[in-house]
Enzyme design. Sequence first.
Site, PDB file in Angstrom:
ATOM      1  N   THR A   1       0.658  -1.057   0.045  1.00  0.00           N
ATOM      2  CA  THR A   1       0.101  -0.019   0.156  1.00  0.00           C
ATOM      3  C   THR A   1       0.904   1.043  -0.050  1.00  0.00           C
ATOM      4  O   THR A   1       0.492   2.065  -0.635  1.00  0.00           O
ATOM      5  CB  THR A   1      -0.931  -0.049   1.394  1.00  0.00           C
ATOM      6  OG1 THR A   1      -1.671  -1.291   1.240  1.00  0.00           O
ATOM      7  CG2 THR A   1      -1.823   1.323   1.241  1.00  0.00           C
TER       8      THR A   1
ATOM      9  N   HIS B   1       1.984   2.019  -3.676  1.00  0.00           N
ATOM     10  CA  HIS B   1       0.814   2.595  -4.248  1.00  0.00           C
ATOM     11  C   HIS B   1       0.748   3.752  -3.982  1.00  0.00           C
ATOM     12  O   HIS B   1       0.333   4.793  -4.701  1.00  0.00           O
ATOM     13  CB  HIS B   1      -0.431   1.853  -3.896  1.00  0.00           C
ATOM     14  CG  HIS B   1      -0.675   0.517  -4.390  1.00  0.00           C
ATOM     15  ND1 HIS B   1      -0.034  -0.218  -5.519  1.00  0.00           N
ATOM     16  CD2 HIS B   1      -1.182  -0.629  -3.864  1.00  0.00           C
ATOM     17  CE1 HIS B   1      -0.051  -1.501  -5.521  1.00  0.00           C
ATOM     18  NE2 HIS B   1      -0.981  -1.650  -4.488  1.00  0.00           N
TER      19      HIS B   1
END
Length: 342
Positions: A40, A43
Amino acid sequence: MKAVLKKERAVGFVIEDVPMPSIGDDEILVKVEVASICGTDVHIYDWNEWAQNRISPPLIVGHEFAGVVVDKGKEVKRVNIGDFVSAETHIYCNHCDMCLMNHREVCRNLKILGVDTNGAFAEYVSIPERVAWVNPKEIPHRFTSIQEPLGNAVDTVLAEDVSGKTVLVTGAGPIGLLAIGVARVFGATKIIASDLSNYHLELAKKMGADVVINPKEQNLREVVLSETHGLGVDVALEMSGAKSALHDALALTKFLGRVSLLGLFDNGVEINLTDDVIFKKLRIYGITGRRIFETWQIVSDLLASRRLDVSPVITHEFKLEEVEKGIQLMKTHQSGKILLHP
Ligand code: NAD
């Protein structure tokens, strides 16, 4: 204090001095000792479509961490100054129907640390007391930040019993690797792992996979069938988020088998429900987050008892300021979990 920030709506992170976090009455202040990079965070760094729709800069990123409690609000009762804590990163509301039914992992008002609130890639982080997990002293500190993804792995593997079962893990990223270790500890008889990265497959062997397959180099379906007397596996754990891997997992699970889905798919996926699920009477589980705090207890016990050795998964350790190096390394698929030390 020093912190890693998503400062603007663009690619990258910046490291800056920012004011110390304040704490509310029900919060604790933690001096971060160790953190780890999650997909994450990559990202958010890359500023992908999901991040653009979810993140409001400026934000201190990072959610996997552990550290020492140095201050607490006046309503904090369970946690003490000096405790060495990790955190459930899903900040649940404790008021919605799901929380009231003890399913906080699907809280309707979920906020995620380092995504919706300032995170832990910093010298200090403040968190609500209710998400703090006080670590047993037996767990080596360098294993404490990865309990959060280990919890994902535990829930994926243990959605049903795996003892005496053959298990296919599609996707041997950090969480798939942890799942291999968990399946081993809980008595799987044969663990087959697939990944497109041979580096990850080497780590999979170290975590206890009996057979590793790179679908780019070998016929995955042929190998799995030949390893399972032509029947397929009892249990498939989809941990890649790749559509082809999902198709493999469903097709290679034997009649009456179980599939757990952790990997997240960018878009909708078409599957042959009739042949691959319904006529085979498969049981499919969607897995999200971790059970709070039942899973944490299992995770902590696995590490404290040394039943599970996660050391092969931790391949690199950097200073917090070297976060960029860690992010770039993760993108090469030549790393497992990367730890950061403020
Ligand atoms: P990761 O991206 O580091 O690992 C995914 C792995 O899958 C990589 O090693 C990649 O090489 C491999 N892979 C890609 N295509 C493949 C294919 N066709 N066949 C086999 N392997 C393939 O991710 P991670 O941090 O280990 O997390 C695993 C997955 O779980 C990701 O999709 C992530 O988004 C998801 N996730 C879900 C939850 C949840 O609560 N459901 C929580 C955390 C992560």
